[in-house]
Motif scaffolding. Structure first.
Motif, PDB file in Angstrom:
ATOM      1  N   LEU A  39      97.827  82.363 -26.262  1.00 49.12           N
ATOM      2  CA  LEU A  39      97.652  80.952 -25.918  1.00 49.12           C
ATOM      3  C   LEU A  39      98.244  79.991 -26.943  1.00 49.12           C
ATOM      4  O   LEU A  39      98.735  78.930 -26.565  1.00 49.12           O
ATOM      5  CB  LEU A  39      96.173  80.647 -25.690  1.00 49.12           C
ATOM      6  CG  LEU A  39      95.555  81.346 -24.473  1.00 49.12           C
ATOM      7  CD1 LEU A  39      94.081  81.014 -24.367  1.00 49.12           C
ATOM      8  CD2 LEU A  39      96.275  80.953 -23.201  1.00 49.12           C
ATOM      9  N   GLU A  40      98.179  80.323 -28.243  1.00 43.53           N
ATOM     10  CA  GLU A  40      98.707  79.402 -29.251  1.00 43.53           C
ATOM     11  C   GLU A  40     100.213  79.186 -29.095  1.00 43.53           C
ATOM     12  O   GLU A  40     100.708  78.082 -29.215  1.00 43.53           O
ATOM     13  CB  GLU A  40      98.399  79.891 -30.678  1.00 43.53           C
ATOM     14  CG  GLU A  40      96.997  79.570 -31.140  1.00 43.53           C
ATOM     15  CD  GLU A  40      95.948  80.546 -30.618  1.00 43.53           C
ATOM     16  OE1 GLU A  40      96.300  81.546 -29.964  1.00 43.53           O
ATOM     17  OE2 GLU A  40      94.759  80.289 -30.859  1.00 43.53           O
ATOM     18  N   SER A  41     100.954  80.269 -28.801  1.00 38.83           N
ATOM     19  CA  SER A  41     102.398  80.149 -28.649  1.00 38.83           C
ATOM     20  C   SER A  41     102.808  79.930 -27.195  1.00 38.83           C
ATOM     21  O   SER A  41     103.924  79.483 -26.933  1.00 38.83           O
ATOM     22  CB  SER A  41     103.089  81.403 -29.192  1.00 38.83           C
ATOM     23  OG  SER A  41     102.750  82.529 -28.403  1.00 38.83           O
ATOM     24  N   GLY A  42     101.919  80.270 -26.270  1.00 38.37           N
ATOM     25  CA  GLY A  42     102.238  80.137 -24.855  1.00 38.37           C
ATOM     26  C   GLY A  42     103.109  81.256 -24.320  1.00 38.37           C
ATOM     27  O   GLY A  42     103.562  81.209 -23.184  1.00 38.37           O
ATOM     28  N   ASN A  43     103.356  82.296 -25.141  1.00 39.89           N
ATOM     29  CA  ASN A  43     104.226  83.399 -24.727  1.00 39.89           C
ATOM     30  C   ASN A  43     103.468  84.435 -23.925  1.00 39.89           C
ATOM     31  O   ASN A  43     102.377  84.843 -24.304  1.00 39.89           O
ATOM     32  CB  ASN A  43     104.828  84.093 -25.959  1.00 39.89           C
ATOM     33  CG  ASN A  43     105.756  83.189 -26.722  1.00 39.89           C
ATOM     34  OD1 ASN A  43     106.350  82.281 -26.168  1.00 39.89           O
ATOM     35  ND2 ASN A  43     105.877  83.441 -28.007  1.00 39.89           N
TER      36      ASN A  43
END
Length: 68
Positions: A39-43
């Motif tokens: 979730l932090e990077s959205g990857n």
């Protein structure tokens, strides 16, 4: 759910050993379908051989874990 782990462990192993997924086979299927997201990077993580890193993950639609 918050999970602690040691560096260099595969994300699949962390999920299976903490009963986030029922089995490694289910975990691999979720990776292949693009159902695991950092979730932090959205990857989206599509490789089941990815090492676990700090942060929050969404597995499927309703499961969330935070690796600390």
């Amino acid at each position: 759910t918050e999970i602690s782990f040691s560096e260099g462990v595969l994300l699949l192993d962390v999920l299976a050993s903490n009963n986030v997924v029922a089995s490694k086979a289910e975990g691999r299927r979720l990776f292949e379908q693009g159902a695991v997201t950092h979730l932090e990077s959205g990857n989206k993580i599509e490789d089941s051989k990815t090492s676990a890193s700090l942060g929050t993950y969404r597995i499927g639609k309703h499961r969330f874990i935070k690796i600390i």
